[in-house]
Design a protein around this motif. Structure first.
Motif, PDB file in Angstrom:
ATOM      1  N   TYR A 174       0.814  -1.220   0.000  1.00  0.00           N
ATOM      2  CA  TYR A 174       0.000   0.000   0.000  1.00  0.00           C
ATOM      3  C   TYR A 174       0.846   1.268   0.000  1.00  0.00           C
ATOM      4  N   LYS A 175       2.144   1.096  -0.133  1.00  0.00           N
ATOM      5  CA  LYS A 175       3.064   2.252  -0.102  1.00  0.00           C
ATOM      6  C   LYS A 175       2.835   3.107   1.136  1.00  0.00           C
ATOM      7  N   PHE A 176       2.745   2.434   2.274  1.00  0.00           N
ATOM      8  CA  PHE A 176       2.508   3.152   3.524  1.00  0.00           C
ATOM      9  C   PHE A 176       3.766   3.856   4.014  1.00  0.00           C
ATOM     10  N   MET A 177       3.582   4.909   4.757  1.00  0.00           N
ATOM     11  CA  MET A 177       4.666   5.552   5.495  1.00  0.00           C
ATOM     12  C   MET A 177       5.164   4.591   6.560  1.00  0.00           C
ATOM     13  N   SER A 178       6.362   4.839   7.055  1.00  0.00           N
ATOM     14  CA  SER A 178       6.799   4.089   8.226  1.00  0.00           C
ATOM     15  C   SER A 178       5.945   4.554   9.403  1.00  0.00           C
ATOM     16  N   LYS A 179       5.913   3.749  10.448  1.00  0.00           N
ATOM     17  CA  LYS A 179       5.113   4.102  11.619  1.00  0.00           C
ATOM     18  C   LYS A 179       5.566   5.438  12.206  1.00  0.00           C
ATOM     19  N   LYS A 180       6.883   5.586  12.287  1.00  0.00           N
ATOM     20  CA  LYS A 180       7.453   6.800  12.877  1.00  0.00           C
ATOM     21  C   LYS A 180       7.029   8.039  12.081  1.00  0.00           C
ATOM     22  N   ALA A 182       4.505   8.301  10.171  1.00  0.00           N
ATOM     23  CA  ALA A 182       3.067   8.495  10.311  1.00  0.00           C
ATOM     24  C   ALA A 182       2.752   9.219  11.616  1.00  0.00           C
ATOM     25  N   LEU A 183       3.451   8.833  12.679  1.00  0.00           N
ATOM     26  CA  LEU A 183       3.220   9.493  13.964  1.00  0.00           C
ATOM     27  C   LEU A 183       3.624  10.968  13.888  1.00  0.00           C
ATOM     28  N   TYR A 184       4.759  11.226  13.239  1.00  0.00           N
ATOM     29  CA  TYR A 184       5.171  12.611  13.039  1.00  0.00           C
ATOM     30  C   TYR A 184       4.081  13.402  12.354  1.00  0.00           C
ATOM     31  N   ASN A 185       3.575  12.804  11.295  1.00  0.00           N
ATOM     32  CA  ASN A 185       2.636  13.554  10.473  1.00  0.00           C
ATOM     33  C   ASN A 185       1.243  13.654  11.063  1.00  0.00           C
ATOM     34  N   SER A 191       1.551  18.708   5.407  1.00  0.00           N
ATOM     35  CA  SER A 191       0.570  19.122   4.400  1.00  0.00           C
ATOM     36  C   SER A 191      -0.669  18.251   4.581  1.00  0.00           C
ATOM     37  N   LYS A 192      -1.730  18.629   3.902  1.00  0.00           N
ATOM     38  CA  LYS A 192      -2.934  17.807   3.977  1.00  0.00           C
ATOM     39  C   LYS A 192      -2.642  16.412   3.457  1.00  0.00           C
ATOM     40  N   LYS A 193      -1.812  16.374   2.419  1.00  0.00           N
ATOM     41  CA  LYS A 193      -1.510  15.090   1.809  1.00  0.00           C
ATOM     42  C   LYS A 193      -0.769  14.178   2.793  1.00  0.00           C
ATOM     43  N   SER A 194       0.231  14.742   3.447  1.00  0.00           N
ATOM     44  CA  SER A 194       0.996  13.886   4.359  1.00  0.00           C
ATOM     45  C   SER A 194       0.152  13.510   5.582  1.00  0.00           C
ATOM     46  N   LEU A 195      -0.756  14.394   5.967  1.00  0.00           N
ATOM     47  CA  LEU A 195      -1.665  14.048   7.066  1.00  0.00           C
ATOM     48  C   LEU A 195      -2.556  12.874   6.662  1.00  0.00           C
ATOM     49  N   ASN A 196      -3.097  12.950   5.463  1.00  0.00           N
ATOM     50  CA  ASN A 196      -3.944  11.855   5.004  1.00  0.00           C
ATOM     51  C   ASN A 196      -3.184  10.542   4.918  1.00  0.00           C
ATOM     52  N   ALA A 198      -0.667   9.731   6.718  1.00  0.00           N
ATOM     53  CA  ALA A 198      -0.433   9.280   8.094  1.00  0.00           C
ATOM     54  C   ALA A 198      -1.676   8.590   8.645  1.00  0.00           C
ATOM     55  N   ILE A 199      -2.832   9.210   8.399  1.00  0.00           N
ATOM     56  CA  ILE A 199      -4.081   8.622   8.892  1.00  0.00           C
ATOM     57  C   ILE A 199      -4.319   7.263   8.237  1.00  0.00           C
ATOM     58  N   ASP A 200      -4.064   7.184   6.925  1.00  0.00           N
ATOM     59  CA  ASP A 200      -4.242   5.905   6.219  1.00  0.00           C
ATOM     60  C   ASP A 200      -3.437   4.801   6.892  1.00  0.00           C
ATOM     61  N   LYS A 201      -2.207   5.136   7.185  1.00  0.00           N
ATOM     62  CA  LYS A 201      -1.329   4.122   7.768  1.00  0.00           C
ATOM     63  C   LYS A 201      -1.802   3.711   9.167  1.00  0.00           C
ATOM     64  N   LEU A 202      -2.065   4.704   9.997  1.00  0.00           N
ATOM     65  CA  LEU A 202      -2.386   4.388  11.393  1.00  0.00           C
ATOM     66  C   LEU A 202      -3.759   3.736  11.517  1.00  0.00           C
ATOM     67  N   LYS A 203      -4.667   4.143  10.673  1.00  0.00           N
ATOM     68  CA  LYS A 203      -5.995   3.532  10.668  1.00  0.00           C
ATOM     69  C   LYS A 203      -5.879   2.068  10.226  1.00  0.00           C
ATOM     70  N   TYR A 204      -5.094   1.872   9.191  1.00  0.00           N
ATOM     71  CA  TYR A 204      -4.871   0.504   8.731  1.00  0.00           C
ATOM     72  C   TYR A 204      -4.320  -0.339   9.872  1.00  0.00           C
ATOM     73  N   GLU A 205      -3.348   0.208  10.543  1.00  0.00           N
ATOM     74  CA  GLU A 205      -2.688  -0.548  11.607  1.00  0.00           C
ATOM     75  C   GLU A 205      -3.669  -0.948  12.707  1.00  0.00           C
ATOM     76  N   GLU A 206      -4.519  -0.010  13.114  1.00  0.00           N
ATOM     77  CA  GLU A 206      -5.419  -0.377  14.219  1.00  0.00           C
ATOM     78  C   GLU A 206      -6.461  -1.405  13.785  1.00  0.00           C
ATOM     79  N   LEU A 207      -6.965  -1.287  12.559  1.00  0.00           N
ATOM     80  CA  LEU A 207      -7.914  -2.283  12.083  1.00  0.00           C
ATOM     81  C   LEU A 207      -7.230  -3.624  11.806  1.00  0.00           C
TER      82      LEU A 207
END
Ligand code: ADP
Ligand code: MG
Length: 660
Positions: A174-180, A182-185, A191-196, A198-207
């Motif tokens: 999924y070309k995810f950011m690293s966890k670190k 994602a937490l930074y962002n 930017s809005k893009k990097s925030l999104n 980050a959310i994609d990655k962390l949301k994926y992780e929790e689900l």
């Protein structure tokens, strides 16, 4: 790391953070903003008083700093934005004065004060910002502010050891950011893009971790503890061919699912769901037959006596060679003793009844298969008890209230599901009409039309929170009304929870025979009752029911070729009830019900705490959840799950399973 070890984090702050549920630095960086303040590069010509603005320009004049005392100061200067010149005030940043001289290019972030035509700045950057600034906003308290939390996170984020629970292959896929990152962002979005992202990655992780847990539970149940059976499918086909009607596609598929479960070495834990009248019962009978052929006793438990008796009579008609017995709470002692004896000796092949089936003194010879009808009406414990009556019986639950898709994946995620989505052919859909109580005369005329056609009618009175008192009043009041209107032309019957089973049975019998034309009742008729000549159901104060319950009630009619009607009388919540006038699909209705009332109301269970995610919303992220379900089952079944590289994932999954 403990909070107390963080430099610059005092005892007081620690206490306030504790009050927010934050005890470690890991907790702190896992404390996400609940929203963001997005400040766009401002068009100065459009600004209004109090607007948050971010604006670039050059310093027009060397700043003045006014010192209130040693620590408090205010710096003032003029900013030329190119469009106009505006005064800027900033507090306690006097130390920046040396960097600000005439012509310095800066960006000011702050709030516009129209009255003084000035900006009260919260920050100054020594470069021009073209893009947007996104400020995190945290749930905070009076004692500790959102910006303080943000600052603390900034100081600790580099020092905390973070673990990525998403496996590499998935991160790559999924070309995810690293966890670190994602937490930074998520805390300091660039930017809005990097925030999104980050959310994609962390949301994926929790689900992902949630689905891992469910899959782990599901898999650990499948450990060859099923009963050993052998039945040829040919025999099953033979049974199906000899039925009085042809099974629908979904019925066939369900039989096949159940057959596979029965003969597999794993124990069955399956839900059979399908709308009222979709033909679940016959599927359950065939299943009982397959179980019988493999040499075990089977039991079917229904929530009401009426329903249990109906099943009993039906199965005896369809499979007369099965030795089927009926068991209920109140039976003549001698009769009961005989039935129990047949169950214990193994003479009874199939046992049908109410929850008397699970009472302690009922002993089974070799119970191999347990079916509970309308499973959500039994408490979890009652379901468990019947399961415990055999050694490792296979379990089938039946429900006419389809589980909303999200629930199927989560709460019931460890259960297999068969769905019957189409009705047997020749069914007409029931016409549903919404009426106000002032339109009662009109409704009575509609009823009269049906009676003239020699059809039968259900009239339902609401039942408020099992309050039998209100229940009685309401049914009797309605009976009076009906008697006034129709007493001279037909017989009217009443049925409610306070009546004893014999009385109920008698009324039901009269209704089935067609002697009673109008049956006034509470929701005791909700489940399963099958009278084909009934073509109308009138439900008073229908707002008091959930959509799924109303849909169930509606399923009492439309069991024939005649046009059938469901009349919902309500002065309230007509918008919600309108859903029923638009669709006859129980799957859709349970989704609506879920959206409007939440799952707890539908199933009589409290919304599971498990469903509270930090970023994900199980309803909105359903498609994502489906994807993750697959990713997670693939991972858990691959060798990677046991690879030392991913030990942290396995440990976390096992820990969370053990906590529940
Ligand atoms: P459910 O339990 O799903 O509410 P039932 O099993 O009571 O529904 O089925 C409703 C009616 O439809 C019953 O009278 C049943 O005999 C009949 N039926 C079931 N399957 C078929 C079919 N494939 N074709 C025709 N009628 C069917
Ligand atoms: Mg049924």
């Amino acid at each position: 790391m403990k909070l107390s070890e963080v430099k610059g984090l005092g005892k007081a702050s620690e206490k306030y953070l504790n009050e927010l549920g934050i005890f470690t630095t890991l907790d702190l960086i896992n404390y996400y903003p609940f929203r963001y303040e997005i400040i766009e590069n401002t068009d100065v010509r459009k600004i209004k008083d109090g607007d948050k603005i971010i604006i670039g320009g050059i310093c027009e004049k060397t700043p003045n700093v006014y010192h209130y005392n040693k620590r408090l100061n205010k710096m003032t200067f003029r900013l030329n934005t190119g469009d106009f010149i505006v005064k800027v005030d900033i507090f306690n940043r006097g130390y920046l004065k040396s960097r600000l001289s005439i012509g310095t290019v800066i960006t000011v972030i702050g709030k516009y004060d129209q009255k003084h035509s000035s900006i009260t700045a919260s920050d100054i950057k020594f470069y021009l910002i073209e893009k947007t600034v996104i400020e995190p906003v945290y749930h905070s308290s009076i004692k500790i502010s959102s910006s303080k939390i943000s600052k603390l996170i900034k100081t600790v984020i580099d020092k905390v050891y973070v673990v990525d629970f998403v496996p590499d292959s998935i991160n790559e896929k999924y070309k995810f950011m690293s966890k670190k990152e994602a937490l930074y962002n998520i805390h300091f979005p660039k930017s809005k893009k990097s925030l999104n992202m980050a959310i994609d990655k962390l949301k994926y992780e929790e689900l992902f971790m949630f689905m891992m847990k469910i899959n782990y539970i599901k898999d650990s149940k499948k450990i060859n503890d099923g009963l050993k059976r052998k039945v040829d499918y040919e025999k099953v086909e033979n049974i199906i061919d000899n039925l009085p009607f042809k099974l629908t596609k979904d019925q066939n598929k369900s039989v096949r699912d159940i057959y596979e479960d029965l003969i597999s070495n794993n124990r069955m834990n399956r839900l059979l769901q399908g709308d009222v009248g979709s033909g679940k019962t016959i599927v359950s009978f065939i299943s009982l037959y397959i179980n019988y052929l493999s040499g075990y006793q089977g039991a079917l438990m229904a929530p009401t006596e009426i329903l249990a008796l109906q099943h009993y009579n039906n199965i005896k008609k369809i499979f007369p060679n099965l030795n089927t017995v009926f068991l209920k709470g109140k039976m003549k002692a001698k009769e009961k003793r005989e039935v129990k004896q047949m169950i214990e000796s193994g003479k009874a092949d199939v046992i049908i009844g109410t929850h008397a089936l699970i009472s302690e003194d009922v002993k089974y010879k070799n119970l191999g298969f347990v079916i509970t009808d309308e499973q959500h009406r039994f408490g979890v414990n009652q379901r468990g008890n019947l399961k415990n009556k055999g050694k490792t019986p296979d379990i089938l639950y039946m429900s006419a209230t389809p589980i909303p898709r999200t629930y199927a994946l989560t709460l019931y995620g460890d259960m297999d599901i068969s769905s019957i989505r189409t009705m047997p052919s020749g069914r007409k859909s029931v016409k549903t009409i919404l009426k106000k109580s002032k339109d009662i005369t009109e409704v009575l005329y509609m009823m009269l039309d049906e009676i003239k056609k020699n059809h039968q009618i259900y009239v339902v009175a609401p039942l408020v929170k099992e309050s039998e008192k209100i229940d009685l009043e309401d049914t009797y009041k309605l009976e009076e009304k009906m008697k006034k209107a129709f007493g001279k032309i037909c017989k009217i019957g009443v049925m409610h929870g306070k009546m004893n089973p014999e009385e109920k049975e008698k009324v039901m019998d009269e209704f089935k025979k067609g002697n009673i034309k109008i049956l006034v009742s509470t929701t005791v008729i909700e489940v399963g009752v099958d009278v084909k000549n009934a073509t109308m159901i009138v439900i008073f104060d229908s707002y008091r029911f959930g959509l799924s319950a109303l849909h169930q009630l509606r399923g009492r009619v439309g069991r024939n070729d005649y046009d059938s009607y469901c009349i919902l009388i309500s002065d309230l919540e007509t918008k919600r009830l309108n859903v029923l006038t638009k669709t006859n699909d129980g799957f859709k209705i349970s989704e609506e019900d879920f959206k409007l009332r939440g799952g707890g109301d539908i199933f009589g269970i409290r919304q599971s705490g498990d469903m509270n995610f930090k970023l994900a919303d199980v309803k909105e992220d359903y498609d994502l959840l489906l994807k993750i379900k697959e990713d997670s089952s693939r991972f858990i079944r691959s060798s990677l799950f046991n690879d030392s590289k991913y030990l942290h994932i396995k440990k976390e999954v096992i820990n969370s399973v053990n906590q529940d």
